[in-house]
Design a protein around this motif. Structure first.
Motif, PDB file in Angstrom:
ATOM      1  N   PHE A 221      82.188  28.152  63.641  1.00 16.49           N
ATOM      2  CA  PHE A 221      81.283  29.039  62.932  1.00 16.49           C
ATOM      3  C   PHE A 221      81.044  28.472  61.550  1.00 16.49           C
ATOM      4  CE2 PHE A 221      83.099  31.925  66.062  1.00 16.49           C
ATOM      5  CZ  PHE A 221      81.971  32.596  66.486  1.00 16.49           C
ATOM      6  N   GLY A 222      79.788  28.269  61.220  1.00 14.95           N
ATOM      7  CA  GLY A 222      79.480  27.707  59.920  1.00 14.95           C
ATOM      8  C   GLY A 222      80.030  28.564  58.804  1.00 14.95           C
ATOM      9  N   HIS A 300      84.926  17.562  57.797  1.00 12.41           N
ATOM     10  CA  HIS A 300      83.798  17.542  56.873  1.00 12.41           C
ATOM     11  C   HIS A 300      82.767  18.609  57.154  1.00 12.41           C
ATOM     12  CE1 HIS A 300      85.044  13.788  55.022  1.00 12.41           C
ATOM     13  NE2 HIS A 300      85.516  13.504  56.225  1.00 12.41           N
ATOM     14  N   ARG A 301      83.088  19.453  58.115  1.00  7.65           N
ATOM     15  CA  ARG A 301      82.057  20.422  58.455  1.00  7.65           C
ATOM     16  C   ARG A 301      81.750  21.339  57.271  1.00  7.65           C
ATOM     17  NH1 ARG A 301      83.381  22.389  63.587  1.00  7.65           N
ATOM     18  NH2 ARG A 301      82.108  20.807  64.572  1.00  7.65           N
ATOM     19  N   ALA A 302      82.776  21.677  56.519  1.00  7.82           N
ATOM     20  CA  ALA A 302      82.562  22.594  55.400  1.00  7.82           C
ATOM     21  C   ALA A 302      81.551  22.028  54.415  1.00  7.82           C
ATOM     22  CB  ALA A 302      83.887  22.880  54.710  1.00  7.82           C
ATOM     23  N   ASP A 303      81.656  20.746  54.084  1.00  8.38           N
ATOM     24  CA  ASP A 303      80.731  20.129  53.128  1.00  8.38           C
ATOM     25  C   ASP A 303      79.299  20.281  53.614  1.00  8.38           C
ATOM     26  OD1 ASP A 303      83.352  18.915  53.301  1.00  8.38           O
ATOM     27  OD2 ASP A 303      82.711  17.598  51.673  1.00  8.38           O
ATOM     28  N   LEU A 335      84.133  28.446  53.148  1.00  7.54           N
ATOM     29  CA  LEU A 335      85.507  27.987  52.999  1.00  7.54           C
ATOM     30  C   LEU A 335      86.543  28.978  53.493  1.00  7.54           C
ATOM     31  CD1 LEU A 335      85.239  26.350  49.482  1.00  7.54           C
ATOM     32  CD2 LEU A 335      85.354  25.219  51.699  1.00  7.54           C
ATOM     33  N   ARG A 336      86.121  30.234  53.570  1.00  9.90           N
ATOM     34  CA  ARG A 336      87.089  31.295  53.853  1.00  9.90           C
ATOM     35  C   ARG A 336      87.945  31.006  55.080  1.00  9.90           C
ATOM     36  NH1 ARG A 336      83.842  35.536  53.538  1.00  9.90           N
ATOM     37  NH2 ARG A 336      84.505  35.950  51.407  1.00  9.90           N
TER      38      ARG A 336
END
Lengths: 698, 347
Positions: A221-222, A300-303, A335-336
């Motif tokens: 989930f993004g 790296h998905r968060a970035d 980021l949560r």
């Protein structure tokens, strides 16, 4: 030949999302508060590349209402007219076979606009409906094997919405993950081989009370938002008014807000157009990666998600360039659910201990320098094998003397009982028995199992199984291609022969039998260890509740072990009993193990196919044996080894020894003898994702 | 209308909380149900089954397996009927044929399988006609009805999941066995449970609008009354039913009046604020508590024949709505809360 309107080939039941339900949907614009959730959904509507939203929150906070309301706002998408798979005419590379041949023939494709779909994945869905499968009607009528699109095909270029996503069966989760990751759905089953694009925004809602999501799915989930009730009474009042007004007359309620809704839809459409032109300054990229680093996210998905979401937000706000406030607004959401504990903090000198009822002077532990702080490397990854022998292994420890209470009153009887309140509870890491091919009965949600009853969820079909549990759909699909050949053999429309028969494979999670073996001896009273231990057991019980386990509890103290709680499904009972559990006296560990063995024997006789889990909570300081001859701890080790021989049982040892002081590590040795998993109380906490775990502390 | 073996609702002794909660739900289906918690043999099931005879009439499309309301908004429901093949394929010039019949009580047995609950593929038609059709399940029958689950805490977990799924939005979406279908399923969930057998999942607990506790009657006179009436019912069910017919009819009549009054009942700002404050104070999860409390207070007012909500009704509503929603410590029992509420309200 190409079917002109594909839908005519599959009549009847391929119904579009329920229009009837739509008309009863609470309008998006009228939802009060929950700004973060609304923003996250809108950002995904602007740029599907943001990667979906997971909405976590308590019950009754308009989670589902908001997602369903979103459908009405989504901008239209251009699709090839009549294409079952909603192919994008502007992307020739991704066209389906039908559209491709049509393009080759006609040179041009008819285009239609339609609302982006919000497809709901109900919990009762079977795998073939999600993936798609053989087109039954076509197979019967023409004998051809055609493809009938499933939910993933319908969700293409739209939203796939899973309510209560944490309750979804694992196999469905896997299938969806696979499609979401690759953007394609590949199907190889029932003689159909097919592949089609399936790019969708995955939206899930969940109530953490019902259990957590697998970390792997979490990361897909993004964005992740947390929702909770409004704190302002005025707002709550307004909310009640709105809801009452809606319930009394949904139609005029919606009509009143039509303009507002149209405005919002227009804003979304504009933002979508603008999205391509939004710029992101290079220094902002640095800011993003700094944020991610700071939070120790994996991968790296968060970035990527932050960047896309920030662009979408800028487009939504009508700005040509991403501002740093855009980034900070979306960063929290991205980021949560990815944040990890940095390096574990050094253990505090003394645990902040709840009610200190015991005299601290009882066990005068000279404050020595903590010579072995928990190895950070090891702690960071809780899964690390802990069986490596620790440096202390070398020297033989003298057996600890019978600890404290005796020193105080010399009596090992009941006179010296103390009752400790339970310490704080926490979220327990998951452990379960491995899935095997055995069929079992029962219910629960700890370990997945094939089930023999007709009660589990129908997951797929097979040639083998319970002959009374016919998988009609699969049977018909198996028979379908042969119909032309068999026709006339009887008066039924479909001639089914024995070789077509398919049987249902059902799967469900069963609760395990959890046997708690609790050390209630005097040594547990020191340093409020019992409070921490009770907290741990309570946490385990909470977890057991979520997994619908059956629990029993054996306590040992003084001279003997007793079955404090016979096997029960009432976790409340166990919790109540635990609260009142007194400690005091010597540590008859062997007796405890023997009693555990007895209980296991009884349980396994009743349910030989079950896979019990034994949780031993002790510091391992055995000082009262069954027979006088062998030293108590030797005896306990021997017994433990014997107990561990039973492959059907999983053992977990929770070491209750206080940390920071010189550790005797007796429990660890016990665990090694038993072949058990060894945890310290702190290790039990599921700490991989800090924020989420913390929130669940009640 | 009542089956001879059903114990008349009006003849029940005591258990006023339960009766009131059930009646409120009949008046206003928007309350979304009641959970009856209590020990064995306290008339839980009897009351739920007896409800049938005091239920009001509702208009339905004749022969529709989904109990659809022809006057319901979004008149495309008939399209769904066509899909289901209920025989209502071409509406006549005057629209669908109407029928008025009482609200049903649909029972969900604890051992029900998931496919029976949500519905599945119609076996007969699949074999005879070679076409896939949806065969409605219990949720379809329960639309606009009362769905009664005895021992709701013993329900299979995955059945609870599908129940929650459709209770959430009032739509049952089916994607299984080659059938893809959805139909409205808004029901009043009435469940009984004995807490000794284990608690309910919080999510399901929250779906019940109201929650009442029942216990055996402590007063000996009333206990004798219970025995006498029970005996009379068993020896001559029909005669007993006749004896109570009038009383039952009066209740039914009062329910109809309350139903008519309900849309006109108003709640002042102060009353609503009081609800919001109380919900905040006890710390309920989310907003369902507020919304249901307001509805309950209004329904109570209607039941008492008032068109204004007064403080007594608000506190009574909170008593029924909040106990099972209070954020409890793990494993604390619901009954504690109920007692606390009583005490707080009494002062």
């Amino acid at each position: 030949m190409i079917v002109q309107r594909a839908n005519q080939a599959t009549p009847a039941l391929v119904s579009s999302p329920p229009r009837a339900a739509r008309s009863g949907v609470f309008p998006f614009a009228a939802i009060l508060g929950q700004e973060e959730m609304k923003l996250a959904l809108l950002l995904n509507a602007i740029d599907p590349g943001v990667g979906g939203v997971l909405v976590r929150g308590e019950k009754g906070t308009a989670k589902s209402t908001t997602v369903r309301a979103l459908a009405a706002l989504l901008p239209e998408v251009r699709t090839v007219h009549g294409c079952q798979l909603a192919c994008d005419p502007d992307d020739p590379a991704q066209l389906c076979a039908q559209c491709r041949s049509r393009l080759a023939r006609d040179r041009v494709l008819a285009v239609q606009s339609r609302q982006a779909p919000v497809v709901e994945l109900p919990l009762n869905a079977t795998e073939d409906m999600v993936l798609g499968g053989l087109d039954f009607d076509r197979a019967v009528k023409t004998g051809q094997r055609g493809f009938m699109p499933g939910l993933l095909a319908r969700a293409h270029r739209g939203f796939l919405y899973v309510d209560e996503v944490n309750l979804l069966d694992d196999h469905l989760v896997d299938v969806i993950l696979d499609a979401a990751a690759s953007g394609r759905n590949r199907l190889e089953r029932e003689g159909v081989s097919f592949s089609h694009p399936a790019r969708f925004v995955l939206v899930g809602t969940m109530n953490p009370e019902e259990g957590e999501l697998r970390p792997q799915l979490l990361d897909r989930f993004g964005l992740c938002v947390e929702v909770s009730g409004l704190a302002d009474p005025e707002m709550r009042l307004r909310l009640m008014e709105l809801r009452e007004a809606f319930d009394q007359d949904p139609d005029s309620f919606q009509a009143q807000r039509r303009e507002e809704a149209q405005g919002l839809a227009l804003r979304l459409a504009l933002a979508r157009q603008r999205l391509g032109q939004v710029r992101l300054a290079p220094h902002h990229r640095g800011f993003i990666s700094a944020l991610c680093l700071e939070n120790n996210v994996a991968g790296h998905r968060a970035d990527l998600v932050i960047e896309r979401a920030a662009r979408a937000l800028a487009a939504y706000e009508g700005r040509p360039e991403v501002a740093s406030e855009d980034i900070s607004r979306v960063a929290a959401m991205a980021l949560r659910h990815r944040r990890r504990d940095p390096v574990p903090p050094p253990p505090p000198p003394e645990e902040p201990e709840p009610p200190r009822e015991s005299e601290p002077s009882e066990e005068p532990e000279p404050p020595r320098e903590p010579e072995q702080p928990p190895d950070p490397e090891q702690d960071q990854d809780g899964q690390n094998a802990r069986d490596e022998q620790d440096p202390e292994e070398g020297f033989e420890l003298p057996l600890p003397e019978p600890p404290e209470p005796e020193s105080e009153a010399g009596d090992q009887g009941q006179a010296l009982e103390q009752v400790f309140a339970a310490g704080p509870t926490f979220k327990v890491r998951g452990f379960s028995q491995a899935k095997d091919r055995k069929l079992r009965r029962g219910s629960g949600r700890r370990s997945a199992t094939r089930t023999a009853q007709k009660l589990g969820r129908y997951v797929k079909s097979s040639l083998y199984g319970d002959p009374s549990d016919l998988a009609l759909d699969a049977t018909l699909r198996a028979a379908a291609p042969h119909q032309r050949r068999r026709r006339g053999s009887n008066r039924l429309a479909v001639a089914v022969q024995t070789q077509d028969l398919r049987l249902k494979v059902r799967e469900k999670r069963v609760g395990n039998f959890l046997l708690f073996v609790v050390d209630a001896s005097g040594s547990m009273g020191a340093q409020a260890r019992m409070a921490a231990t009770k907290g741990a057991i309570l946490s385990l019980l909470l977890d057991a509740y979520q997994k619908r386990d059956k629990v029993a509890m054996v306590c040992f103290r003084g001279r003997e072990a007793s079955l404090a709680l016979p096997p029960t499904s009432s976790i409340e009972l166990a919790a109540k009993l635990l609260q009142e559990l007194p400690v005091g006296g010597r540590t008859p560990l062997s007796a405890g193990l023997a009693q555990a063995h007895e209980q296991l024997r009884i349980h396994l006789r009743k349910a030989p196919e079950s896979r019990p889990i034994v949780l031993l909570l002790s510091d391992g300081r055995a000082n009262a044996g069954l027979h006088g001859e062998t030293p108590p701890h030797q005896e306990a080790l021997t017994l433990a080894a014997k107990l561990g021989d039973d492959q059907r049982v999983r053992f977990v040892v929770v070491d209750t020894e206080a940390s920071g002081v010189v550790r005797l590590d007796l429990a660890r040795r016990l665990a090694a003898a038993m072949g058990a998993d060894y945890f310290r109380i702190d290790d039990l906490k599921a700490q991989d994702l800090v924020d989420i775990a913390r929130k669940d502390n009640l | 209308m009542s089956k001879p073996n059903v114990y008349p609702f009006a003849a029940m002794v005591g258990q006023e909380d339960m009766k009131e909660a059930l009646i409120l739900n009949v008046i206003n289906p928007g309350l979304s149900g009641v959970l009856v918690r209590g020990e064995k043999g306290t008339g839980k099931s009897t009351a739920a089954r007896a409800l049938a005879e005091i239920l009001p009439l509702i208009p339905v499309v004749s022969g529709c397996p989904f109990n659809l309301d022809p006057t319901e908004s979004g008149g495309d429901l008939c399209g769904q009927c066509t899909i289901a093949g209920c025989g209502f394929k071409s509406p006549g010039p005057n629209g669908p044929v109407l029928e008025r019949r009482p609200v049903r009580v649909v029972e969900l047995p604890v051992g029900a399988t998931e496919d029976r609950v949500v519905g599945s593929i119609d076996l007969e038609r699949a074999l005879k006609e070679g076409e896939k059709h949806f065969e409605p399940g219990i949720l379809a029958a329960a639309h606009r009805a009362i769905l009664y689950v005895d021992e709701v805490n013993l329900l299979e977990d995955h059945v609870v999941d599908v129940l929650l799924d459709s209770a959430a939005m009032g739509v049952n979406t089916v994607e299984r066995e080659g059938v893809s279908f959805s139909h409205p399923a808004r029901f009043t969930l009435v469940g009984t449970m004995n807490p000794e057998e284990g608690e309910l999942r919080p999510q399901l607990l929250d779906r019940f609008g109201l929650c009442v506790l029942v216990a055996g009657i402590r007063e000996s006179g009333a206990r004798v009354e219970v025995m006498e009436r029970r005996l009379a019912h068993e020896t001559d069910p029909e005669g007993f039913a006749r004896q109570w017919e009038q009383a039952s009819r009066e209740i039914a009549q009062r329910i109809i009046q309350a139903k008519e009054l309900l849309p006109r009942v108003m709640a002042s700002r102060e009353m609503m604020l009081a609800i919001a404050r109380q919900c905040l104070e006890v710390g309920t999860d989310g907003h369902r508590g507020d919304i249901i409390s307001l509805k309950t207070a209004k329904t109570l007012a209607a039941w008492q024949g008032r068109d204004q909500v007064d403080p007594a009704q608000v506190s009574r509503a909170l008593e029924l709505v909040l106990p099972h929603r209070v954020r409890r410590k793990p494993f604390e029992e619901v009954s504690h809360e109920q007692a606390r509420f009583r005490a707080a309200n009494a002062t």
